[in-house]
Enzyme design. Sequence first.
Site, PDB file in Angstrom:
ATOM      1  CG  HIS A   1     -12.053  28.647 -13.449  1.00  0.00           C
ATOM      2  ND1 HIS A   1     -11.097  28.405 -14.316  1.00  0.00           N
ATOM      3  CD2 HIS A   1     -11.709  27.655 -12.528  1.00  0.00           C
ATOM      4  CE1 HIS A   1     -10.470  27.319 -14.496  1.00  0.00           C
ATOM      5  NE2 HIS A   1     -10.652  26.912 -13.283  1.00  0.00           N
TER       6      HIS A   1
ATOM      7  CD1 TRP B   1       0.775  -0.498   3.157  1.00  0.00           C
ATOM      8  CD2 TRP B   1      -1.304   0.173   3.615  1.00  0.00           C
ATOM      9  NE1 TRP B   1       0.656  -0.668   4.367  1.00  0.00           N
ATOM     10  CE2 TRP B   1      -0.342   0.022   4.774  1.00  0.00           C
ATOM     11  CE3 TRP B   1      -2.508   0.523   3.971  1.00  0.00           C
ATOM     12  CZ2 TRP B   1      -0.623   0.334   6.013  1.00  0.00           C
ATOM     13  CZ3 TRP B   1      -2.971   0.913   5.268  1.00  0.00           C
ATOM     14  CH2 TRP B   1      -2.171   0.624   6.248  1.00  0.00           C
ATOM     15  CG  ASN B   2       1.716   3.115  -2.927  1.00  0.00           C
ATOM     16  OD1 ASN B   2       3.103   2.830  -2.721  1.00  0.00           O
ATOM     17  ND2 ASN B   2       1.066   2.377  -3.607  1.00  0.00           N
TER      18      ASN B   2
ATOM     19  CG  HIS C   1     -11.607  26.219  -7.802  1.00  0.00           C
ATOM     20  ND1 HIS C   1     -10.316  26.126  -7.091  1.00  0.00           N
ATOM     21  CD2 HIS C   1     -11.151  26.102  -9.156  1.00  0.00           C
ATOM     22  CE1 HIS C   1      -9.392  26.185  -7.951  1.00  0.00           C
ATOM     23  NE2 HIS C   1      -9.853  26.226  -9.172  1.00  0.00           N
TER      24      HIS C   1
ATOM     25  CG  HIS D   1      -9.076  18.484 -11.209  1.00  0.00           C
ATOM     26  ND1 HIS D   1      -8.209  18.674 -12.039  1.00  0.00           N
ATOM     27  CD2 HIS D   1      -9.632  19.695 -10.904  1.00  0.00           C
ATOM     28  CE1 HIS D   1      -7.939  19.932 -12.371  1.00  0.00           C
ATOM     29  NE2 HIS D   1      -9.066  20.601 -11.853  1.00  0.00           N
TER      30      HIS D   1
ATOM     31  CG  HIS E   1      -8.238  21.993  -8.265  1.00  0.00           C
ATOM     32  ND1 HIS E   1      -9.200  22.570  -8.868  1.00  0.00           N
ATOM     33  CD2 HIS E   1      -8.174  22.009  -7.160  1.00  0.00           C
ATOM     34  CE1 HIS E   1     -10.116  22.770  -8.049  1.00  0.00           C
ATOM     35  NE2 HIS E   1      -9.635  22.808  -6.854  1.00  0.00           N
TER      36      HIS E   1
ATOM     37  CG  ASP F   1     -12.136  23.285 -11.355  1.00  0.00           C
ATOM     38  OD1 ASP F   1     -11.361  22.432 -10.935  1.00  0.00           O
ATOM     39  OD2 ASP F   1     -12.057  24.058 -12.436  1.00  0.00           O
TER      40      ASP F   1
HETATM   41 MN    MN Z   1      -9.358  22.763 -10.941  1.00  0.00          MN
END
Ligand code: MN
Length: 256
Positions: A206, A61-62, A79, A73, A69, A75
């Site tokens: 955005h 495992w990690n 954001h 992904h 982002h 937003d």
């Molecule tokens: Mn973004």
Amino acid sequence: MPDLASLAAQIVDGSVEVVDLTAPLHASTPILRLPAQFGQTAPFSLEEISRYDERGPAWYWNNIHTGEHTGTHLDAPNHWVSGKDLPDVAQIPPQRLVGPAVVIDRAVDVAANPDYLLDVADLEEWQSVHGTLPARGWLLYRTGWSRHGDDPASFANADDAGPHTPGFTPAAARYLAATGLLGVGVETVGTDAGQAGGFDPPYPCHDMLLGSNMYGLTQLRNLDRLPVTGSIVIAAPLPIAGGSGSPARVLALIAR
Ligand code: MN
């Protein structure tokens, strides 16, 4: 009653295909680089905890290190400052993460001009052929940019004037913000064009979409595999409490 048994059977027999629109996450996954005076997001990385060794003899495992982002992904509305009082990524109703999707294709234009901007006339022309943009649906903007997705330098395509990647005009962002879409999905590092910091307003997608309680999906792949209309997109960000976005697995259902 909706016929989910039929849908399930179609998924099992492959007549409904599941297409992965997600870019793989690794240390070379391209990330946004802002001008030096701003805070920077982290690249994705793995930190090994154990791998069938003395640190854990039977398990691997990690820990992961990532920005919200990073890679493919979502937003969330909060954001952007225009959406600061709107939902964080964990507060988005799950019903609003799944919806019909349509594709507008400008890959040819973008190949000729990486700063290509989709404008209102393009959206009106598309709707004259394919019908009104779907209420509570996703608009996916195919640019072909995902072909640069394993090369951060060509993905950013930056020079002294900053990045050169496609996006939307401010007028198109304003138009889309009034549509009732769930949001827009793009192949690039963000929903806005590389040069959008100099637009009026800056970063119009955005600003106007997130400020209108819509979402952004970025770094999508395989949009060329989707029909223009008729697919269903499922966006699955992690429910990071208070978060502004999250790496997401984005899947599309298409009829074969
Ligand atoms: Mn973004």
